[in-house]
Design an enzyme around this catalytic site. Sequence first.
Site, PDB file in Angstrom:
ATOM      1  N   GLN A 210      61.969 -47.943 -55.401  1.00  0.00           N
ATOM      2  CA  GLN A 210      63.351 -48.397 -55.553  1.00  0.00           C
ATOM      3  C   GLN A 210      64.261 -47.225 -55.170  1.00  0.00           C
ATOM      4  O   GLN A 210      63.796 -46.088 -55.036  1.00  0.00           O
ATOM      5  CB  GLN A 210      63.529 -48.860 -57.028  1.00  0.00           C
ATOM      6  N   ASN A 212      66.375 -45.146 -56.453  1.00  0.00           N
ATOM      7  CA  ASN A 212      66.533 -43.882 -57.187  1.00  0.00           C
ATOM      8  C   ASN A 212      65.293 -42.985 -57.133  1.00  0.00           C
ATOM      9  O   ASN A 212      65.326 -41.875 -57.653  1.00  0.00           O
ATOM     10  CB  ASN A 212      66.823 -44.155 -58.671  1.00  0.00           C
ATOM     11  N   LYS A 213      64.219 -43.453 -56.552  1.00  0.00           N
ATOM     12  CA  LYS A 213      62.956 -42.722 -56.625  1.00  0.00           C
ATOM     13  C   LYS A 213      62.803 -41.728 -55.461  1.00  0.00           C
ATOM     14  O   LYS A 213      63.616 -41.714 -54.539  1.00  0.00           O
ATOM     15  CB  LYS A 213      61.799 -43.714 -56.650  1.00  0.00           C
ATOM     16  N   THR A 214      61.726 -40.928 -55.510  1.00  0.00           N
ATOM     17  CA  THR A 214      61.540 -39.862 -54.517  1.00  0.00           C
ATOM     18  C   THR A 214      61.647 -40.402 -53.096  1.00  0.00           C
ATOM     19  O   THR A 214      62.283 -39.801 -52.229  1.00  0.00           O
ATOM     20  CB  THR A 214      60.158 -39.199 -54.688  1.00  0.00           C
ATOM     21  N   ILE A 215      60.952 -41.520 -52.838  1.00  0.00           N
ATOM     22  CA  ILE A 215      61.114 -42.189 -51.533  1.00  0.00           C
ATOM     23  C   ILE A 215      61.422 -43.651 -51.798  1.00  0.00           C
ATOM     24  O   ILE A 215      61.113 -44.178 -52.864  1.00  0.00           O
ATOM     25  CB  ILE A 215      59.869 -42.053 -50.631  1.00  0.00           C
TER      26      ILE A 215
END
Length: 439
Positions: A210, A212-215
């Site tokens: 999603q 907000n995540k690292t990728i």
Amino acid sequence: MTSTTTAHDEASALAIDGGPPVRSRPLPWEFPGGNRIGTEELELINRVVKAQSPFRFYGPDLQHMVDTFEREWCEKFGHRHALGVSSGTAALSIVMGALGVGPGDEVLVPGLLWVSCISAVVRAGAIPRLVDIDETFCINPDDLERKIGPRTRAVLCVHISGAPGDLTRISGICRSRGVALIEDCAQAAGASQYGRAVGTFGDIGIFSMQLNKTITSGEGGVVVTQRDDLFRRAVAMHDLGYARDDDGRIDTSDESCQLWGIGARMSELAGALGLAQLRKIPDIVSSMRDAKWRIRRALEGTDGLEFRDIIDPSGDSGLVLIFTLPDEPTCRRFIDALRAEGISGPSGSLAVVTMQEWGLHWYCNIPSLVHKRSNSRDGAPWTHPANAFAADYEYAAGALPGCDDLRSRGALLSIGSTYAEADIDDIVAAFRKVARELL
Ligand SMILES: Cc1ncc(COP(=O)(O)O)c(C=O)c1O
């Protein structure tokens, strides 16, 4: 010390009291992979569109984006199996099905998590049991040992904000007590502990892609496991409950794998986006980790300002800087003062927040849990006769003293993947200025 926009003096009055702010230009958006979407993503997506083949299992000119994503994921992190799915939330439900979790079982979860961790357990018909956290902001191994009981089927540990808790101890406890360990690595892609990637310590794990995540692939998730049996069940669960043949068609013939799937496959478009982003993970993580630890090291030793315990800093993904203040009023004032100094992103972003503002991350902020809500009219799983053992489990604030303490006086700074030197300098300057006045 440099400033992006405003000449400032660290000795001047706080901006919250009418003094000049440290900066007036917003920090960049915090989305680590999202900030780096570019030509590589476009190129892979174009290939899928031109081939008119957006479904992973068959099509006129399959580009095998999801297959390639899964293969490269395993090569990069050392997972034996990786399965692209539609979201981290779906991945958690798939995990419950793969492990056969259901009524009569409890799954131990930390009090700092994400609502999806609870909903996966509840929708499986099982009971979540809360475990406290420690200064790692992850599961407290002592409380975990105390709470594992005859009903415990699995422990779901959450590597919150880019770094895991004490995985050596946690995995040792689960092994010795014969319960499955699930790693929720949704917020920790690219993280490791003592050289081992997260998601390789437990029986099975999940990641999220999603925004907000690292990728990111917009929406997306990954299920990882070292176990062939769990992988086979996860593949069936994420699809229609069955395996597929070599032509990508459903194969119902295997009696040992006839389940109820949830239809959470990854499309080739999400696979293309995920693949381009996966190849950027080393750059994204090293820039976040570098920025975060430069800020943290510059501020360590400031009276009244403490930082989260990170077991192995070299394996931190650097996503978020978590810190604590002496008490709740100071914490609120500190964050308001930082925002006034210009430590905030564009409107709608979450650069600095108090832990209390962190919504569905805290057990006691989840109304459906506190009030034991159900999707069905019969009140399941709370009313299921096999779950009578959990009748006195409580989920309101007060259930976990360690969580409640850290929630009341904790805060976090999201670390951008595109910070310039001046952004980092301004953050440090603002923290120092506010600390000088308030701590
Ligand atoms: C710890 C944790 N688990 C699970 C999820 C669910 O992931 P998704 O948003 O991809 O459904 C999230 C997402 O925020 C998360 O932070």
